[in-house]
Motif scaffolding. Sequence first.
Motif, PDB file in Angstrom:
ATOM      1  N   ASP A   1       0.843  -1.188   0.000  1.00  0.00           N
ATOM      2  CA  ASP A   1       0.000   0.000   0.000  1.00  0.00           C
ATOM      3  C   ASP A   1       0.881   1.242   0.000  1.00  0.00           C
ATOM      4  OD1 ASP A   1      -2.337  -1.477   0.101  1.00  0.00           O
ATOM      5  OD2 ASP A   1      -2.393  -1.491   2.294  1.00  0.00           O
ATOM      6  N   ILE A   2       0.402   2.313  -0.635  1.00  0.00           N
ATOM      7  CA  ILE A   2       1.149   3.570  -0.705  1.00  0.00           C
ATOM      8  C   ILE A   2       0.322   4.656  -0.034  1.00  0.00           C
ATOM      9  CG2 ILE A   2       2.132   5.309  -2.231  1.00  0.00           C
ATOM     10  CD1 ILE A   2       2.606   3.046  -4.242  1.00  0.00           C
ATOM     11  N   ILE A   3       0.950   5.370   0.896  1.00  0.00           N
ATOM     12  CA  ILE A   3       0.296   6.458   1.626  1.00  0.00           C
ATOM     13  C   ILE A   3       1.112   7.723   1.398  1.00  0.00           C
ATOM     14  CG2 ILE A   3      -0.396   7.316   3.899  1.00  0.00           C
ATOM     15  CD1 ILE A   3      -0.409   4.324   4.802  1.00  0.00           C
TER      16      ILE A   3
ATOM     17  N   VAL B   1       9.159   5.807   3.890  1.00  0.00           N
ATOM     18  CA  VAL B   1       9.277   5.030   5.127  1.00  0.00           C
ATOM     19  C   VAL B   1       8.681   3.654   4.863  1.00  0.00           C
ATOM     20  CG1 VAL B   1       8.654   4.922   7.564  1.00  0.00           C
ATOM     21  CG2 VAL B   1       9.025   7.140   6.479  1.00  0.00           C
ATOM     22  N   THR B   2       9.451   2.611   5.170  1.00  0.00           N
ATOM     23  CA  THR B   2       8.963   1.253   4.958  1.00  0.00           C
ATOM     24  C   THR B   2       9.154   0.422   6.214  1.00  0.00           C
ATOM     25  OG1 THR B   2      11.088   0.410   4.177  1.00  0.00           O
ATOM     26  CG2 THR B   2       9.614   1.337   2.506  1.00  0.00           C
ATOM     27  N   HIS B   3       8.520  -0.704   6.232  1.00  0.00           N
ATOM     28  CA  HIS B   3       8.730  -1.688   7.297  1.00  0.00           C
ATOM     29  C   HIS B   3      10.128  -2.274   7.102  1.00  0.00           C
ATOM     30  CE1 HIS B   3       8.368  -5.491   9.488  1.00  0.00           C
ATOM     31  NE2 HIS B   3       7.430  -4.865  10.196  1.00  0.00           N
ATOM     32  N   PRO B   4      10.852  -2.588   8.180  1.00  0.00           N
ATOM     33  CA  PRO B   4      12.204  -3.144   8.029  1.00  0.00           C
ATOM     34  C   PRO B   4      12.266  -4.377   7.125  1.00  0.00           C
ATOM     35  CG  PRO B   4      11.809  -2.577  10.316  1.00  0.00           C
ATOM     36  CD  PRO B   4      10.509  -2.366   9.593  1.00  0.00           C
TER      37      PRO B   4
END
Length: 149
Positions: A2-4, A19-22
């Motif tokens: 998903d893109i926010i 910013v992404t999840h590790p």
Amino acid sequence: MDIIFEAESGMGQGIAKIVTHPAEQGQWGNIEAAIQAAERRILVINAKNDRNVTIVTSTIAVIEPEGRMCSVRVITGEMFLLNTRLKFALEVLDSPRFMKINNQTIINTSYIKEFSATDNARIKVNLTDGSYYYVSRYYMNNFRRSYHG
């Protein structure tokens, strides 16, 4: 994935923070490649061999008139020709990064290293490649209003 999208007023223009999840860190190269591929490009003429070349607009440092065309200098020092007059070049570039600073020069504000006041109510703008240009009095207010360093 998903893109926010979120806007952050404290960030400089032309900067995107992702910013992404590790666990997604392995995808950073793919994400960067996709964004770079989507960056705006323009068609210019390589003056050495008279061939059409596509360049990324963010690499352009300075645009100056050259007869009925424009001379385009990228930050690496290479020179190209843009088949339009200087007064229409800002429309072709279509980016807030580019600013007309006098009747003969459009610069990419991303490459401004520093600027200082000079004689005759002008501003001297030094670019990261060591070149410098002068903001004329006519474009002074626009420069002060638009450039946020």
